[in-house]
Motif scaffolding. Structure first.
Motif, short mmCIF file in Angstrom:
data_model
loop_
_atom_site.label_atom_id
_atom_site.label_comp_id
_atom_site.label_asym_id
_atom_site.label_seq_id
_atom_site.Cartn_x
_atom_site.Cartn_y
_atom_site.Cartn_z
N LEU A 68 4.61 4.01 10.70
CA LEU A 68 3.78 2.76 11.09
C LEU A 68 2.85 3.00 12.08
CD1 LEU A 68 6.88 0.21 11.25
CD2 LEU A 68 5.23 0.10 9.75
N PRO A 69 1.96 2.19 12.20
CA PRO A 69 0.91 2.38 13.29
C PRO A 69 1.33 2.48 14.68
CG PRO A 69 0.73 0.26 12.21
CD PRO A 69 1.65 1.09 11.35
N HIS A 96 9.64 0.92 3.82
CA HIS A 96 8.21 0.96 3.81
C HIS A 96 7.96 1.93 2.86
CE1 HIS A 96 8.69 -0.51 7.71
NE2 HIS A 96 7.49 -1.43 7.46
N ALA A 128 -3.12 3.14 0.32
CA ALA A 128 -2.98 1.83 -0.15
C ALA A 128 -4.38 1.42 -1.23
CB ALA A 128 -3.08 0.86 0.86
N GLN A 151 0.42 1.39 -6.24
CA GLN A 151 1.86 1.17 -5.90
C GLN A 151 2.81 1.87 -7.11
OE1 GLN A 151 3.14 -0.36 -2.89
NE2 GLN A 151 1.22 -1.37 -2.28
N ALA A 193 5.50 -4.59 9.92
CA ALA A 193 4.63 -4.71 8.75
C ALA A 193 3.63 -3.39 9.15
CB ALA A 193 4.11 -6.06 8.47
N ARG A 194 3.08 -2.93 7.92
CA ARG A 194 1.92 -2.06 8.26
C ARG A 194 0.81 -3.03 8.40
NH1 ARG A 194 3.52 2.00 3.96
NH2 ARG A 194 4.76 3.59 5.13
N LYS A 195 -0.26 -2.46 8.88
CA LYS A 195 -1.38 -3.60 9.50
C LYS A 195 -2.51 -3.10 8.53
CE LYS A 195 1.04 -4.32 13.22
NZ LYS A 195 2.09 -5.47 12.91
N GLY A 239 -5.01 -5.33 -0.54
CA GLY A 239 -4.15 -5.28 0.55
C GLY A 239 -2.91 -4.26 0.39
N SER A 240 -2.56 -3.66 1.44
CA SER A 240 -1.31 -2.68 0.97
C SER A 240 -0.12 -3.19 0.31
CB SER A 240 -0.94 -2.28 2.52
OG SER A 240 -0.20 -3.08 3.12
N LEU A 241 0.37 -4.28 0.40
CA LEU A 241 1.28 -4.83 -0.60
C LEU A 241 1.02 -4.38 -1.98
CD1 LEU A 241 2.67 -8.10 1.15
CD2 LEU A 241 3.62 -5.76 1.11
N GLY A 242 -0.12 -4.52 -2.35
CA GLY A 242 -0.46 -4.55 -3.83
C GLY A 242 -0.13 -5.69 -4.67
#
Lengths: 402, 402
Positions: free
Chosen positions: A29-30, A348, A374, A380, B359-361, B376-379
């Motif tokens: 995570l960031p 994640h 991403a 994904q 959450a990832r940002k 977005g990273s959720l796809g």
């Protein structure tokens, strides 16, 4: 096994060489200050070059929101649906101390504990020393005798141990004797299937004898058993796909997991470069070389951002000889995320990079990392889908249908 | 329930607070002149900030190409596979007028209609007034008597009503009496399962008596029934995951859908800010707060671009007190798309934004909207996967496997 692998098996043919490089707990995570994850903050010129010359994505180990243990995380990377093949705590603990289980063996994870009368007052016996754990395990092995069943207590770290029961007709369908809380007695082990009645009686007799042997010990005067299981019978990768697979892993648990799917195993030195050097030694005789790096996960669990980044940098620095050896497929990922921000495994998705001559090239990727992955062309993916991709890029799958 | 939820249930533990904010029919299509969707054209500074500080994606409510009704759209967001749990038209209509069904109740959607002799000439009786509908429903309730079964006609808007039959041994397995076209007689209701023979006879007797009562009315001299069903027995979210869930929705149907999965329900004022204010009142006693905003869908159905954008802006303007209250998880999405360009529900995936400390940002996201969410990273996620993600980010799921 994933239904996908069953479908692919008839398509198998011989082909090229694949390296599966797993940095345990890679995903992160960031950092609140830099906005960069451990991987993003690491200097990784070789991985970055592979990423833009290959295909990137994010891999979901088990299912959305699910935090995987090491077992499910690795089974998925080996192509096996972790919701279908569940490896019990006892078996994983046995694998973790380097024991192989036979078909007549049932294993349980054990805790040395403290009781007052019947009441469990400390489930970890004050976290006794590993040395004390060894002494008590030896004592139990020396004194306990069961009718028609052999039993072995193998010490782990501190209060932890593995107990293996061995004999004909044993069943793993047993409830735990570990109450999971203090202030109550440890329950008797009960059969959870009719065929386990005899085994329950054997295990309860073991616990009775153990209580007598430990009676005058302090604080470890009790033992609690949980996670009874036997080694699952998994379809074997060499038979399924004709691949000679080898696991190169410093920690026993990962070699044990690899053996479950039919891999040979080799112990390298502790550093990433040692594992890669070992892979190069084993190059000619193997088609799939699985290299496991533990340090990323350990650093994540410790909440140590910088150390996790440094382990990743050490892996990157060790890559050139591997790249020069020209594997047909090189897949770099993790079995799950272990963000230093959380100090634990997490749900994640995990960055994945697939390099192969036959891969599409994600030229727009600047850096191997969570954010860039991403927007990679793999999108994904589910972790169980990665082995089929590796097989395909190694030229090991013929056309389906005419 | 989604198999995923069954798998997750044993992993449940207590954890943080989650807000699920649903703008009904949120997803849209680009305006031919501006190229922007309703959401993209709206000024939404707070959502935009949440989007780049959280994870974005596109949510598929049911399956590719499937346009969901309100029932499937919401069940999916609650974690229940809408292909597995089908809520019949009758039940949905009952929920829509705020009625709760008991275990002995079978509900049907009804239309007042016009017949000439036996032939149905208008399936909506010229869309009679709601007032007229009320008068006729009262008349039927007063005059009709069935043997051993009670019946209640509840007026909806215009020609629409709900009929609820209540008694022991009733079955919902019945064909419709609504012919779905004019120029033909209304068919008798037939049992579609053997156990429904008695119920079919009861319903046909109801229709015969209704025809007599309505004989001299005009234009509403007939009634057509369809969508017989009973309330489905869904696993309940509080029991599954130990969450105290509450639905804050101005329209009864959404409260009814929420009750199906075990949520409490509360009626806020009609504006988005009223719903959010109500959520803050209910904060301490609940773990999952589901807030429903209807105006986006209504504007979409009316083909009113500007109004749909304005409703979204009103939601955005109402967000600050909610954000200041620091939920652990804030998920903003829709139950389906209702593009103003189409004036109806559609199958397009729906923008979703998941904000959480864990959450990832998605720092590269500039604006909460369809185009940005596509990267977005959720796809691309399935809507049923969102509840598992919310549970994970709220810390409510323990690790799977060792």
């Amino acid at each position: 096994m994933e239904p996908l692998l069953e479908f692919l098996q008839p398509l198998a043919q011989s082909g090229g060489k694949t390296v599966l490089l797993v940095m345990d707990g890679l995903g992160g995570l960031p950092h609140p200050e830099t906005g960069l994850t451990e991987l993003e903050a690491a200097r990784t010129p070789h991985m970055d070059a592979l990423a833009k010359d290959g295909s990137c994505g994010l891999s979901m180990p088990v299912a959305p929101g699910v935090t995987p243990g090491s077992g499910p995380g690795h089974l998925a990377l080996f192509g096996y649906d972790p919701q279908r093949y569940v490896v019990g705590r006892g078996v994983l603990s046995a694998l973790g101390v380097g024991l192989s289980l036979g078909p007549q063996d049932v294993a349980a994870r054990a805790n040395f504990a403290t009781r007052e009368g019947d009441i469990i007052v400390d489930r970890r016996a004050g976290r006794i020393s590993t040395e004390e754990c060894r002494r008590l395990a030896a004592l139990l092995n020396e004194r306990i005798r069961l009718d028609g069943v052999s039993v072995h207590v193998e010490p782990e770290m501190q209060h932890r141990a593995v107990v293996i029961f061995s004999g004909p007709g044993l069943s793993p369908h047993l409830s735990d004797s570990d109450p999971q809380k203090t202030g109550v007695p440890a329950p008797e082990v009960r059969p959870t299937a009719p065929e386990a009645e005899k085994t329950a009686a054997v295990v309860n007799e073991f616990i009775r004898q153990a209580y007598r042997v430990l009676e005058h010990e302090h604080p470890a005067n009790a033992i609690l058993l949980r996670g009874f299981d036997r080694q699952p019978a998994l379809p074997q990768l060499p038979q399924l796909f004709g691949i000679r697979a080898v696991a190169i892993a410093y920690y026993p648990m990962y070699r044990g997991l690899a053996r479950l799917v039919g891999m040979e195993t080799v112990v390298p030195g502790p550093e990433p470069k040692d594992a890669i050097a070992k892979a190069l030694e084993l190059w000619e005789e193997h088609d799939l070389l699985f290299i496991h790096v533990k340090g990323t996960d350990s650093a994540g669990e410790d909440g140590d951002w910088a150390r996790k980044s440094r382990v990743i940098e050490a892996v990157d620095a060790a890559l050139p000889p591997l790249i020069e050896r020209k594997p047909d497929v090189l897949l770099i990922t993790g079995d799950h995320s272990t963000p230093a921000a959380l100090k634990m495994h997490s749900w994640h998705p995990v960055p994945v990079l697939l390099w192969a001559r036959t891969a599409r090239k994600d030229r727009w990727i600047q850096k191997f990392g969570e954010s860039e992955c991403a927007r990679g062309s793999l999108g994904q993916v589910r972790a169980v889908e990665l082995l089929p991709l590796m097989l395909a890029h190694a030229g090991r799958l013929v056309k389906f249908g005419a």
